[in-house]
Design a protein around this motif. Structure first.
Motif, PDB file in Angstrom:
ATOM      1  N   ASN A  47       0.819  -1.215   0.000  1.00  0.00           N
ATOM      2  CA  ASN A  47       0.000   0.000   0.000  1.00  0.00           C
ATOM      3  C   ASN A  47       0.856   1.270   0.000  1.00  0.00           C
ATOM      4  O   ASN A  47       0.335   2.373   0.154  1.00  0.00           O
ATOM      5  CB  ASN A  47      -0.991   0.007   1.170  1.00  0.00           C
ATOM      6  CG  ASN A  47      -0.308   0.044   2.515  1.00  0.00           C
ATOM      7  OD1 ASN A  47       0.921   0.012   2.618  1.00  0.00           O
ATOM      8  ND2 ASN A  47      -1.107   0.083   3.568  1.00  0.00           N
ATOM      9  N   ASP A  48       2.174   1.118  -0.179  1.00  0.00           N
ATOM     10  CA  ASP A  48       3.112   2.248  -0.315  1.00  0.00           C
ATOM     11  C   ASP A  48       3.021   3.283   0.810  1.00  0.00           C
ATOM     12  O   ASP A  48       3.151   4.484   0.570  1.00  0.00           O
ATOM     13  CB  ASP A  48       2.922   2.959  -1.664  1.00  0.00           C
ATOM     14  CG  ASP A  48       3.324   2.081  -2.828  1.00  0.00           C
ATOM     15  OD1 ASP A  48       4.306   1.314  -2.687  1.00  0.00           O
ATOM     16  OD2 ASP A  48       2.660   2.146  -3.879  1.00  0.00           O
ATOM     17  N   ASP A  49       2.846   2.806   2.047  1.00  0.00           N
ATOM     18  CA  ASP A  49       2.808   3.751   3.165  1.00  0.00           C
ATOM     19  C   ASP A  49       4.152   3.845   3.899  1.00  0.00           C
ATOM     20  O   ASP A  49       4.267   4.536   4.901  1.00  0.00           O
ATOM     21  CB  ASP A  49       1.684   3.395   4.144  1.00  0.00           C
ATOM     22  CG  ASP A  49       1.901   2.061   4.845  1.00  0.00           C
ATOM     23  OD1 ASP A  49       2.834   1.315   4.481  1.00  0.00           O
ATOM     24  OD2 ASP A  49       1.114   1.759   5.772  1.00  0.00           O
ATOM     25  N   GLY A  50       5.164   3.148   3.370  1.00  0.00           N
ATOM     26  CA  GLY A  50       6.493   3.193   3.983  1.00  0.00           C
ATOM     27  C   GLY A  50       6.642   2.280   5.179  1.00  0.00           C
ATOM     28  O   GLY A  50       7.645   2.314   5.875  1.00  0.00           O
ATOM     29  N   LYS A  51       5.631   1.447   5.411  1.00  0.00           N
ATOM     30  CA  LYS A  51       5.637   0.531   6.548  1.00  0.00           C
ATOM     31  C   LYS A  51       5.094  -0.814   6.101  1.00  0.00           C
ATOM     32  O   LYS A  51       4.369  -0.900   5.124  1.00  0.00           O
ATOM     33  CB  LYS A  51       4.772   1.076   7.672  1.00  0.00           C
ATOM     34  CG  LYS A  51       5.235   2.423   8.186  1.00  0.00           C
ATOM     35  CD  LYS A  51       4.272   2.979   9.200  1.00  0.00           C
ATOM     36  CE  LYS A  51       4.756   4.361   9.629  1.00  0.00           C
ATOM     37  NZ  LYS A  51       3.855   4.971  10.576  1.00  0.00           N
ATOM     38  N   LEU A  52       5.476  -1.844   6.855  1.00  0.00           N
ATOM     39  CA  LEU A  52       4.959  -3.175   6.559  1.00  0.00           C
ATOM     40  C   LEU A  52       4.038  -3.627   7.686  1.00  0.00           C
ATOM     41  O   LEU A  52       4.435  -3.650   8.846  1.00  0.00           O
ATOM     42  CB  LEU A  52       6.091  -4.197   6.418  1.00  0.00           C
ATOM     43  CG  LEU A  52       7.033  -4.034   5.248  1.00  0.00           C
ATOM     44  CD1 LEU A  52       8.019  -5.194   5.193  1.00  0.00           C
ATOM     45  CD2 LEU A  52       6.294  -3.936   3.938  1.00  0.00           C
ATOM     46  N   ILE A  78      10.657  -7.685  16.059  1.00  0.00           N
ATOM     47  CA  ILE A  78      11.175  -6.458  15.442  1.00  0.00           C
ATOM     48  C   ILE A  78      10.321  -5.271  15.870  1.00  0.00           C
ATOM     49  O   ILE A  78      10.824  -4.192  16.177  1.00  0.00           O
ATOM     50  CB  ILE A  78      11.199  -6.583  13.904  1.00  0.00           C
ATOM     51  CG1 ILE A  78      12.100  -7.735  13.475  1.00  0.00           C
ATOM     52  CG2 ILE A  78      11.662  -5.278  13.264  1.00  0.00           C
ATOM     53  CD1 ILE A  78      11.966  -8.117  12.011  1.00  0.00           C
ATOM     54  N   ASP A  79       9.011  -5.464  15.929  1.00  0.00           N
ATOM     55  CA  ASP A  79       8.050  -4.419  16.287  1.00  0.00           C
ATOM     56  C   ASP A  79       7.891  -4.360  17.804  1.00  0.00           C
ATOM     57  O   ASP A  79       6.849  -4.680  18.348  1.00  0.00           O
ATOM     58  CB  ASP A  79       6.709  -4.691  15.618  1.00  0.00           C
ATOM     59  CG  ASP A  79       5.685  -3.603  15.859  1.00  0.00           C
ATOM     60  OD1 ASP A  79       6.078  -2.445  16.109  1.00  0.00           O
ATOM     61  OD2 ASP A  79       4.482  -3.916  15.803  1.00  0.00           O
ATOM     62  N   ARG A  80       8.923  -3.912  18.478  1.00  0.00           N
ATOM     63  CA  ARG A  80       8.921  -3.917  19.951  1.00  0.00           C
ATOM     64  C   ARG A  80       7.930  -2.925  20.550  1.00  0.00           C
ATOM     65  O   ARG A  80       7.474  -3.105  21.669  1.00  0.00           O
ATOM     66  CB  ARG A  80      10.323  -3.642  20.470  1.00  0.00           C
ATOM     67  CG  ARG A  80      11.245  -4.782  20.141  1.00  0.00           C
ATOM     68  CD  ARG A  80      12.564  -4.658  20.808  1.00  0.00           C
ATOM     69  NE  ARG A  80      13.356  -5.832  20.456  1.00  0.00           N
ATOM     70  CZ  ARG A  80      14.652  -5.866  20.493  1.00  0.00           C
ATOM     71  NH1 ARG A  80      15.325  -4.812  20.879  1.00  0.00           N
ATOM     72  NH2 ARG A  80      15.291  -6.962  20.165  1.00  0.00           N
ATOM     73  N   GLN A  81       7.594  -1.877  19.824  1.00  0.00           N
ATOM     74  CA  GLN A  81       6.625  -0.904  20.333  1.00  0.00           C
ATOM     75  C   GLN A  81       5.184  -1.342  20.044  1.00  0.00           C
ATOM     76  O   GLN A  81       4.244  -0.624  20.355  1.00  0.00           O
ATOM     77  CB  GLN A  81       6.861   0.489  19.716  1.00  0.00           C
ATOM     78  CG  GLN A  81       7.994   1.269  20.353  1.00  0.00           C
ATOM     79  CD  GLN A  81       9.353   0.791  19.873  1.00  0.00           C
ATOM     80  OE1 GLN A  81       9.496   0.374  18.732  1.00  0.00           O
ATOM     81  NE2 GLN A  81      10.334   0.833  20.751  1.00  0.00           N
ATOM     82  N   GLN A  82       5.025  -2.505  19.411  1.00  0.00           N
ATOM     83  CA  GLN A  82       3.704  -3.046  19.092  1.00  0.00           C
ATOM     84  C   GLN A  82       2.855  -2.057  18.290  1.00  0.00           C
ATOM     85  O   GLN A  82       1.688  -1.827  18.582  1.00  0.00           O
ATOM     86  CB  GLN A  82       2.963  -3.462  20.377  1.00  0.00           C
ATOM     87  CG  GLN A  82       3.720  -4.470  21.229  1.00  0.00           C
ATOM     88  CD  GLN A  82       3.958  -5.787  20.521  1.00  0.00           C
ATOM     89  OE1 GLN A  82       3.055  -6.343  19.913  1.00  0.00           O
ATOM     90  NE2 GLN A  82       5.183  -6.293  20.573  1.00  0.00           N
ATOM     91  N   THR A  83       3.464  -1.480  17.240  1.00  0.00           N
ATOM     92  CA  THR A  83       2.755  -0.521  16.396  1.00  0.00           C
ATOM     93  C   THR A  83       1.966  -1.209  15.286  1.00  0.00           C
ATOM     94  O   THR A  83       1.142  -0.586  14.643  1.00  0.00           O
ATOM     95  CB  THR A  83       3.745   0.460  15.731  1.00  0.00           C
ATOM     96  OG1 THR A  83       4.641  -0.293  14.899  1.00  0.00           O
ATOM     97  CG2 THR A  83       4.509   1.251  16.775  1.00  0.00           C
ATOM     98  N   ASP A  87       8.371   0.241  10.120  1.00  0.00           N
ATOM     99  CA  ASP A  87       8.947   1.246   9.249  1.00  0.00           C
ATOM    100  C   ASP A  87      10.075   0.610   8.421  1.00  0.00           C
ATOM    101  O   ASP A  87      10.893  -0.149   8.951  1.00  0.00           O
ATOM    102  CB  ASP A  87       9.485   2.395  10.105  1.00  0.00           C
ATOM    103  CG  ASP A  87      10.077   3.496   9.274  1.00  0.00           C
ATOM    104  OD1 ASP A  87      11.315   3.516   9.138  1.00  0.00           O
ATOM    105  OD2 ASP A  87       9.313   4.325   8.773  1.00  0.00           O
ATOM    106  N   ILE A  88      10.113   0.900   7.140  1.00  0.00           N
ATOM    107  CA  ILE A  88      11.104   0.302   6.243  1.00  0.00           C
ATOM    108  C   ILE A  88      12.527   0.636   6.677  1.00  0.00           C
ATOM    109  O   ILE A  88      13.406  -0.226   6.662  1.00  0.00           O
ATOM    110  CB  ILE A  88      10.833   0.715   4.779  1.00  0.00           C
ATOM    111  CG1 ILE A  88       9.564   0.008   4.290  1.00  0.00           C
ATOM    112  CG2 ILE A  88      12.024   0.385   3.880  1.00  0.00           C
ATOM    113  CD1 ILE A  88       9.090   0.420   2.930  1.00  0.00           C
ATOM    114  N   ASP A  89      12.771   1.865   7.108  1.00  0.00           N
ATOM    115  CA  ASP A  89      14.112   2.233   7.568  1.00  0.00           C
ATOM    116  C   ASP A  89      14.494   1.448   8.820  1.00  0.00           C
ATOM    117  O   ASP A  89      15.625   0.998   8.965  1.00  0.00           O
ATOM    118  CB  ASP A  89      14.209   3.731   7.840  1.00  0.00           C
ATOM    119  CG  ASP A  89      14.115   4.550   6.559  1.00  0.00           C
ATOM    120  OD1 ASP A  89      14.493   4.027   5.484  1.00  0.00           O
ATOM    121  OD2 ASP A  89      13.664   5.705   6.630  1.00  0.00           O
ATOM    122  N   LYS A  90      13.548   1.272   9.730  1.00  0.00           N
ATOM    123  CA  LYS A  90      13.828   0.515  10.952  1.00  0.00           C
ATOM    124  C   LYS A  90      14.079  -0.962  10.625  1.00  0.00           C
ATOM    125  O   LYS A  90      14.921  -1.612  11.242  1.00  0.00           O
ATOM    126  CB  LYS A  90      12.688   0.659  11.950  1.00  0.00           C
ATOM    127  CG  LYS A  90      12.598   2.047  12.547  1.00  0.00           C
ATOM    128  CD  LYS A  90      11.739   2.052  13.778  1.00  0.00           C
ATOM    129  CE  LYS A  90      11.395   3.404  14.283  1.00  0.00           C
ATOM    130  NZ  LYS A  90      12.417   4.319  14.558  1.00  0.00           N
TER     131      LYS A  90
END
Length: 128
Positions: A47-52, A78-83, A87-90
């Motif tokens: 969906n090209d939002d810069g996140k997976l 990987i998603d330690r903040q449970q978002t 984020d692709i950069d992260k």
């Protein structure tokens, strides 16, 4: 005596310069390798939002080696903040230290890709 001191100084400066050049080359290769890793993650981002999302992550990377539960466990480790959005950069930052010598391989692939694209562009120009 002064000539000997000058020669040693020149040798030390040369060695320092060579070390700095090699470090810059390593940094450049690592940046190119990271660039290719980021491209892979961008392709997974449907969906090209810069996140997976977990769904995008599993859909793109499931290969039959890891179970769905293992993929989910990896995602949440990987998603330690449970978002629920990586984020692709992260993601790139997370995986880059695990690449080891493959950074050089990815860098070489990136260079090869650029050369191929340039050759294809040149071929198009010549055939028009």
């Amino acid at each position: 005596m002064l000539a000997c001191t000058e020669m040693i100084t020149m040798c030390l400066q040369s060695a320092k310069h060579e070390h700095l050049r090699k470090q810059q080359e390593l940094d450049h290769n690592q940046n190119q390798g990271i660039s290719l890793v980021q491209d892979i993650f961008r392709r997974a981002d449907k969906n090209d939002d810069g996140k997976l999302s977990l769904e995008e992550f599993q859909s793109y990377f499931t290969d039959g080696i890891l179970t769905d539960e293992q993929m989910q466990e990896l995602y949440y480790s990987i998603d330690r903040q449970q978002t629920d959005n990586l984020d692709i950069d992260k993601l790139s930052e997370y995986f880059t230290p695990h690449l080891g010598e493959y950074v050089n391989v990815l860098s070489a692939l990136e260079k090869l890709n650029v050369v191929i694209l340039k050759a294809m562009d040149k071929t198009k120009e010549l055939s028009v």
